[in-house]
Design a protein around this motif. Structure first.
Motif, short mmCIF file in Angstrom:
data_model
loop_
_atom_site.label_atom_id
_atom_site.label_comp_id
_atom_site.label_asym_id
_atom_site.label_seq_id
_atom_site.Cartn_x
_atom_site.Cartn_y
_atom_site.Cartn_z
N ALA A 106 15.19 -25.99 -10.86
CA ALA A 106 14.00 -25.90 -10.02
C ALA A 106 14.14 -24.72 -9.07
O ALA A 106 15.21 -24.49 -8.48
N GLN A 107 13.06 -23.95 -8.91
CA GLN A 107 13.10 -22.78 -8.04
C GLN A 107 12.57 -23.15 -6.66
O GLN A 107 11.57 -23.84 -6.54
N LYS A 108 13.26 -22.65 -5.62
CA LYS A 108 12.83 -22.90 -4.25
C LYS A 108 11.92 -21.75 -3.84
O LYS A 108 12.38 -20.67 -3.48
N VAL A 109 10.61 -22.00 -3.89
CA VAL A 109 9.64 -20.93 -3.68
C VAL A 109 9.66 -20.44 -2.24
O VAL A 109 9.45 -19.26 -1.97
N ASP A 110 9.93 -21.33 -1.28
CA ASP A 110 9.89 -20.93 0.12
C ASP A 110 11.06 -20.02 0.51
O ASP A 110 10.98 -19.29 1.50
N THR A 111 12.14 -20.01 -0.23
CA THR A 111 13.28 -19.16 0.12
C THR A 111 13.39 -17.91 -0.76
O THR A 111 14.28 -17.10 -0.54
N ILE A 112 12.51 -17.75 -1.74
CA ILE A 112 12.58 -16.56 -2.60
C ILE A 112 12.07 -15.36 -1.83
O ILE A 112 11.02 -15.40 -1.17
N ALA A 113 12.80 -14.25 -1.87
CA ALA A 113 12.40 -13.03 -1.19
C ALA A 113 11.38 -12.32 -2.06
O ALA A 113 11.69 -11.83 -3.14
N LEU A 114 10.14 -12.29 -1.60
CA LEU A 114 9.08 -11.61 -2.32
C LEU A 114 8.75 -10.31 -1.61
O LEU A 114 8.78 -10.23 -0.39
N SER A 115 8.43 -9.29 -2.35
CA SER A 115 8.10 -8.00 -1.72
C SER A 115 6.66 -8.04 -1.24
O SER A 115 5.76 -8.45 -1.95
N LYS A 116 6.46 -7.64 0.01
CA LYS A 116 5.12 -7.61 0.59
C LYS A 116 4.75 -6.15 0.85
O LYS A 116 5.60 -5.32 1.08
N MET A 117 3.46 -5.89 0.80
CA MET A 117 3.01 -4.53 1.06
C MET A 117 3.17 -4.24 2.55
O MET A 117 2.82 -5.07 3.39
N LYS A 118 3.69 -3.06 2.85
CA LYS A 118 3.97 -2.74 4.25
C LYS A 118 2.71 -2.67 5.10
O LYS A 118 2.73 -2.98 6.29
N GLY A 119 1.61 -2.29 4.49
CA GLY A 119 0.37 -2.15 5.25
C GLY A 119 -0.21 -3.47 5.69
O GLY A 119 -1.04 -3.52 6.59
N LEU A 120 0.21 -4.59 5.07
CA LEU A 120 -0.37 -5.88 5.40
C LEU A 120 0.41 -6.64 6.46
O LEU A 120 -0.02 -7.71 6.88
N LYS A 121 1.54 -6.10 6.92
CA LYS A 121 2.33 -6.82 7.92
C LYS A 121 1.65 -6.73 9.28
O LYS A 121 1.23 -5.66 9.73
N ARG A 122 1.54 -7.85 9.99
CA ARG A 122 0.83 -7.92 11.26
C ARG A 122 1.51 -7.08 12.33
O ARG A 122 0.85 -6.34 13.06
N GLN A 123 2.82 -7.16 12.44
CA GLN A 123 3.55 -6.42 13.48
C GLN A 123 3.34 -4.91 13.31
O GLN A 123 3.14 -4.20 14.29
N ARG A 124 3.34 -4.46 12.09
CA ARG A 124 3.16 -3.03 11.82
C ARG A 124 1.75 -2.59 12.22
O ARG A 124 1.56 -1.50 12.78
N ARG A 125 0.74 -3.44 11.95
CA ARG A 125 -0.64 -3.09 12.33
C ARG A 125 -0.79 -3.06 13.86
O ARG A 125 -1.45 -2.19 14.40
N GLU A 126 -0.15 -4.02 14.52
CA GLU A 126 -0.25 -4.07 15.98
C GLU A 126 0.41 -2.85 16.60
O GLU A 126 -0.13 -2.25 17.54
N ASP A 127 1.57 -2.45 16.09
CA ASP A 127 2.26 -1.26 16.62
C ASP A 127 1.42 0.00 16.41
O ASP A 127 1.35 0.87 17.28
N ALA A 128 0.76 0.09 15.27
CA ALA A 128 -0.05 1.27 14.98
C ALA A 128 -1.25 1.33 15.93
O ALA A 128 -1.61 2.40 16.43
N SER A 129 -1.87 0.19 16.21
CA SER A 129 -3.02 0.19 17.11
C SER A 129 -2.59 0.53 18.54
O SER A 129 -3.30 1.23 19.27
#
Length: 153
Positions: A101-124
């Protein structure tokens, strides 16, 4: 068994084995040549074609039991059974694969950098500071003023 007739056209060779003594055997191979004769049945002539073997028996006593068993051993050639494979009338060959069985909550998935909230807040925040300071917003450099036209003499 008594043979009453033969089709001579169906034969093309003869192999003979002759035992000369208890220790000598001769093997010969001949071709059959059908020659003309004065009757309806052709005359049969044999011509030696080879190979010609003169064999002699050398071993007259049996080997030890363990050596004979080793020499007569035959490798097992059998089809291995397929595990977890079934055959279906509609799908044909169907197999099962077992995975943990795979533990979906602990799998490291790649996220697009542009969609991260902290990055958007820093840019604004950088944009608002750049507007206040009069910079372009990238790297904190001041905006370039257009060059004045060169004065003519």
């Amino acid at each position: 068994m008594q043979v009453s007739s033969l089709n001579l056209a169906g034969f093309d060779r003869v192999v003979t084995a002759t035992a000369l003594s208890e220790s000598a055997v001769l093997l010969r191979q001949y071709t059959i040549k059908l020659k003309k004769s004065g009757t309806r049945i052709p005359r049969v002539a044999l011509e030696e074609m080879g190979p010609r073997l003169n064999l002699s028996v050398r071993r007259t006593k049996l080997p030890p039991v363990d050596v004979e068993k080793e020499a007569c051993r035959v490798a097992r050639v059998g089809k291995k059974t397929e595990k977890n494979v079934e055959y279906d009338m509609l799908d044909g060959r169907v197999g099962r694969i077992y995975m943990p069985a795979q533990k979906v909550d602990t799998i490291a998935l790649s996220k697009m950098k542009g969609l991260k909230r902290q990055r958007r807040e820093d840019a604004s925040e950088r944009k608002t500071h750049a507007k206040k300071a009069g910079t372009s917003g990238k790297g904190g450099r001041p905006k370039r003023k257009p060059a004045a036209p060169a004065a003519s003499e």
